[in-house]
Design an enzyme around this catalytic site. Structure first.
Site, mmCIF file in Angstrom:
data_model
loop_
_atom_site.group_PDB
_atom_site.id
_atom_site.type_symbol
_atom_site.label_atom_id
_atom_site.label_comp_id
_atom_site.label_asym_id
_atom_site.label_seq_id
_atom_site.Cartn_x
_atom_site.Cartn_y
_atom_site.Cartn_z
ATOM 1 N N ASP A 109 16.901 -16.037 -6.791
ATOM 2 C CA ASP A 109 18.109 -16.566 -7.434
ATOM 3 C C ASP A 109 17.673 -17.275 -8.711
ATOM 4 O O ASP A 109 16.486 -17.522 -8.939
ATOM 5 C CB ASP A 109 18.858 -17.484 -6.457
ATOM 6 C CG ASP A 109 20.336 -17.620 -6.836
ATOM 7 O OD1 ASP A 109 20.717 -17.169 -7.937
ATOM 8 O OD2 ASP A 109 21.111 -18.197 -6.041
ATOM 9 N N GLY A 211 30.118 -18.206 -5.746
ATOM 10 C CA GLY A 211 31.122 -19.274 -5.686
ATOM 11 C C GLY A 211 31.804 -19.405 -4.343
ATOM 12 O O GLY A 211 32.906 -19.953 -4.251
HETATM 13 N N1 GUN Z 1 24.027 -19.174 -4.446
HETATM 14 C C1 GUN Z 1 25.163 -19.497 -3.794
HETATM 15 N N2 GUN Z 1 26.240 -19.255 -4.590
HETATM 16 C C2 GUN Z 1 25.768 -18.769 -5.753
HETATM 17 C C3 GUN Z 1 26.391 -18.316 -6.950
HETATM 18 O O1 GUN Z 1 27.613 -18.318 -7.104
HETATM 19 N N3 GUN Z 1 25.551 -17.865 -7.935
HETATM 20 C C4 GUN Z 1 24.190 -17.827 -7.781
HETATM 21 N N4 GUN Z 1 23.442 -17.347 -8.768
HETATM 22 N N5 GUN Z 1 23.596 -18.255 -6.663
HETATM 23 C C5 GUN Z 1 24.372 -18.711 -5.659
#
Ligand code: GUN
Length: 747
Positions: A109, A211
């Site tokens: 992420d 989100g």
């Molecule tokens: N991890 C949990 N929710 C989100 C999100 O909306 N975007 C990203 N990039 N990571 C997340």
């Protein structure tokens, strides 16, 4: 050969060069799917849970995730690695797989979630993607803008648009590394759609739904269902859909049914730290437990009491394993359900585990328009949570198309009987799809305005109980239409063995409904039958013919007792068989009634041991179709596909939009393959994605289709594994399971 790791589980094989990033489907149940994502660190089979690994705090070692739990992919955070000098140095020198000691698929992420939790992040849009690429991740994530559910519509719109503006830069920085393109949009349907359509234009490998963490934390599962409904249908179908931050096993079945392929979550570790246990039934506190809700391998030698007495680290570690094992077990159940075509049934069962989940499930399956579809079977006397949910639905029809798309993707028939699970059974999406198909394609034989006899009161098979009566009635009242009242709705007698209607696995009282003529009349209208008089015959033990005679006399349809000379019975039986085949051709193969009648004209039949038609032979002596005993369906033979194709007027244009209700009466959908595939198809090999050049808009997964070459010649037939939206978009996997072998049959 790859080396064996210490514990004996082999490291993954990289995919073939051209396959990196391709996603193929292995099985499906409507929008739910079993897939394979190909990467240079092996195959990621979906649905999958990617456990979150915090490179600083490892509750369960990633190597153990691979070795012991067979986890094919995990997710870690590139922003955390980027922020810590020692982690960053290690990752840049030796790669992220070495840093966390894990041989499988690594997704990272980008820091967006940190920006949601802590405010801003210091890293740039380009910089974080470049960093992920430089440390060798398999699937990187762009820096999206988190949309919180408490944001105003304007703020969310800005988040959606800024995320879209960042796509080009991010994809350029990825330089071909698979990239996640997250979908934002908060709780705004149009913004979710805008995000899905906007992000879908770019070359992302995976689309996470972002989100949603605060929505899940607040148990707003109805909002979660709405997010899925508004988003998934607008995403490119050939890319996996990932649920960012979702790892509660209770939610898996519903989310998979709505189209989720990947999950990630730190829940297994976070809940463990809090002495909480995950389960498909909900969450438990260790302090409340006398026995384990699920008995998984890591816990069998301990009682809850013993675990409570353990030291903090040991307890957290054991509970994290417990949570992971329970989560994986539920995922496995979901996979089996997708294979069996019962994922909605599992979602239905899970919906009872939490009031908010039940609310979400009922919102999906009992909205006013879906009750419109099924009025003919909804008994106005049933006052359960389903009818209450319908009454309190505040949203009107704006979701109609989204839900309708879920129904349209369903294959109506199942290999097994429909297991009764209460009133929910009536609005399982594939049952709605079966009813929709029946209503759209079946027609009364002579006129829309006719008298109707309804057989009620007993489960099938009706042919054994009622055939003699039906034959005689057809002789004296040729225009009478006969229907059977099944627990899933009205069924024309000619289709009396059709799954799922005829094969409901439940108590016999289900078949003894107190019928309401007004509802019956409405139900019949869906079949285009404007009933003059409706006569309900309760099929009991007594002589049916006598009972039917007196009822029909009472209602003025007959003057005298039904008396039919036995000599005419063979002719009448032949008519009934003909009608059965014609109706099945119309409903199951989408043939126009005129065409079906001409095909069946002067047919002969081979009758099986049970007295049912085994093979249908046309007037040219060709065996064209065979009714299936298992599900009441109809299988086309190679010669049958040729006979049916000869009726076809025009060929499809390239890449038509999926619309299962189009092409009415034009026969089974056609799929055109390019020249390279032709010789293989002729020899009975499956059609692979990448070789499809056009198809009809009504091509639908699970249904029969015809296969043509680019000159318009028929080269085979089979069962489509994809719909018209997917046929040209997927680049790997089977598009049609071929059932023909023209190299033998057309010699
Ligand atoms: N991890 C949990 N929710 C989100 C999100 O909306 N975007 C990203 N990039 N990571 C997340």
């Amino acid at each position: 050969m790859a080396a064996w790791s210490d514990s004996g589980r082999e490291n993954p094989q990289p995919c073939r060069d051209g396959d990196n990033g391709k996603f193929e489907l292995i099985a499906r149940d409507g929008r739910a799917r079993i897939g394979k994502l190909h990467t240079s660190h092996g195959v990621l089979e979906t649905p999958a849970l990617l456990p979150v690994i915090n490179p600083n705090i490892r509750t369960i070692e990633p190597r153990e995730m691979w070795d012991r739990y067979g986890i094919q992919g995990l997710i870690t955070n590139s922003y955390i690695i980027w922020k810590h000098d020692d982690l960053k140095r290690h990752a840049m020198e030796k790669g992220v797989h070495d840093l966390i000691d894990y041989p499988g698929v690594v997704m990272t992420d980008s820091g967006t979630f940190q920006s949601y939790v802590y405010g801003d992040v210091e890293v740039g849009v380009e910089e974080i993607v470049e960093f992920q690429r430089s440390i060798g991740v398999d699937i990187a994530t762009m820096l999206d803008v988190f949309s919180r559910p408490d944001m105003t519509e304007r703020e969310v719109k800005e988040a959606v648009e800024t995320t879209i503006e960042r796509c080009e830069t991010s994809l350029k920085a990825a330089q071909g590394v698979m990239l996640n393109g997250p979908i934002q949009g908060g709780i705004y349907r149009d913004l979710r759609k805008q995000s899905a359509q906007g992000m879908g234009q770019f070359d992302f490998a995976v689309h996470p739904i972002g989100g949603i963490v605060p929505i899940m934390e607040q148990h707003r599962y109805k909002d979660l269902a709405k997010i899925m409904l508004s988003t998934i249908g607008d995403l490119p179908p050939e890319r996996p859909r990932h649920m960012f931050g979702c790892g509660h096993p209770m939610l898996f079945a519903m989310l998979i049914a709505l189209g989720a392929d990947l999950f990630d979550s730190a829940a297994y570790a976070l809940f463990a730290r809090d002495d909480r246990l995950l389960s498909p039934q909900g969450t438990y506190r260790l302090s409340d437990l006398h026995a384990w809700p699920e008995l998984v391998p890591c816990i069998v030698h301990h009682t809850p009491e013993e675990v409570r007495k353990m030291g903090d680290d040991e307890r957290t570690n054991l509970l994290a394993r417990y949570n992971l094992e329970v989560t994986l077990a539920e995922l496995s159940r979901c996979k089996q359900a997708v294979h069996e075509g019962t994922i909605w049934q599992l979602a239905e069962q899970r919906s009872h585990q939490h009031p908010a989940l039940r609310e979400a499930f009922l919102w999906l399956t009992t909205r006013p328009f879906s009750s419109r579809i099924s009025t003919d079977v909804i008994d106005d006397l049933i006052l359960d949570d389903r009818s209450a949910a319908r009454d309190h639905h505040p949203y009107g029809g704006i979701w109609e198309d989204d839900w309708s798309n879920i129904i349209n993707m369903q294959t109506p028939r199942r290999k097994k009987g429909e297991r009764w699970g209460g009133e929910d059974t009536r609005s399982r999406p594939h049952v709605l799809a079966a009813r929709r198909q029946l209503h759209r394609r079946w027609k009364p034989m002579t006129s829309n305005r006719c008298d109707v006899l309804i057989l009620n009161g007993k489960p099938g098979p009706w042919r054994q109980r009622c055939d003699l009566l039906v034959l005689r009635l057809k002789h004296v009242l040729p225009d009478l239409e006969i229907f059977v009242q099944t627990p899933l709705g009205l069924l024309p007698y000619s289709l009396e063995d059709l799954n799922p209607f005829a094969q409901v696995d439940g108590p016999t009282w289900l078949w003894k409904r107190r019928l309401n003529t007004l509802l019956l009349r409405q139900g019949l209208q869906r079949f285009n039958v404007d009933a003059d008089r409706i006569v309900i015959l309760d099929v009991g033990q007594e002589s049916l013919i006598q009972k039917a005679s007196s009822l029909l006399i009472k209602h003025g349809l007959l003057k005298d007792e039904i008396i039919v000379d036995d000599e005419v019975l063979p002719v009448l039986r032949d008519h009934l068989r003909r009608r059965q085949i014609i109706d099945k051709m119309a409903v199951l193969l989408n043939l126009d009634y005129e065409h079906a009648t001409s095909l069946v004209d002067s047919c002969t039949y081979i009758i099986g041991g049970t007295g049912r038609v085994k093979n249908v032979i046309d007037k040219k002596g060709r065996h064209i179709v065979s009714p299936r005993l298992t599900d009441g369906g109809l299988s086309m033979t190679d010669l049958g596909s040729k006979a049916i194709f000869e009726l076809r007027a025009k060929l499809p244009a390239e890449g038509e939009e999926f619309n299962p209700n189009s092409g009415r009466g034009e026969g089974p959908p056609v799929l055109v393959v390019n020249q390279d595939a032709v010789e293989f198809i002729l020899r009975g090999r499956n059609v692979f994605h990448g070789f499809v050049s056009a198809c009809d808009s009504w091509l639908k997964a699970g249904e029969a289709c015809l296969i043509l070459d680019e000159d318009g010649a028929l080269i085979g037939h089979g069962i489509a594994q994809c719909d018209a939206n997917e046929a040209l978009r997927f680049k790997k996997g089977i598009a049609v399971r071929t059932r023909s072998d023209f190299s033998k049959s057309m010699k």
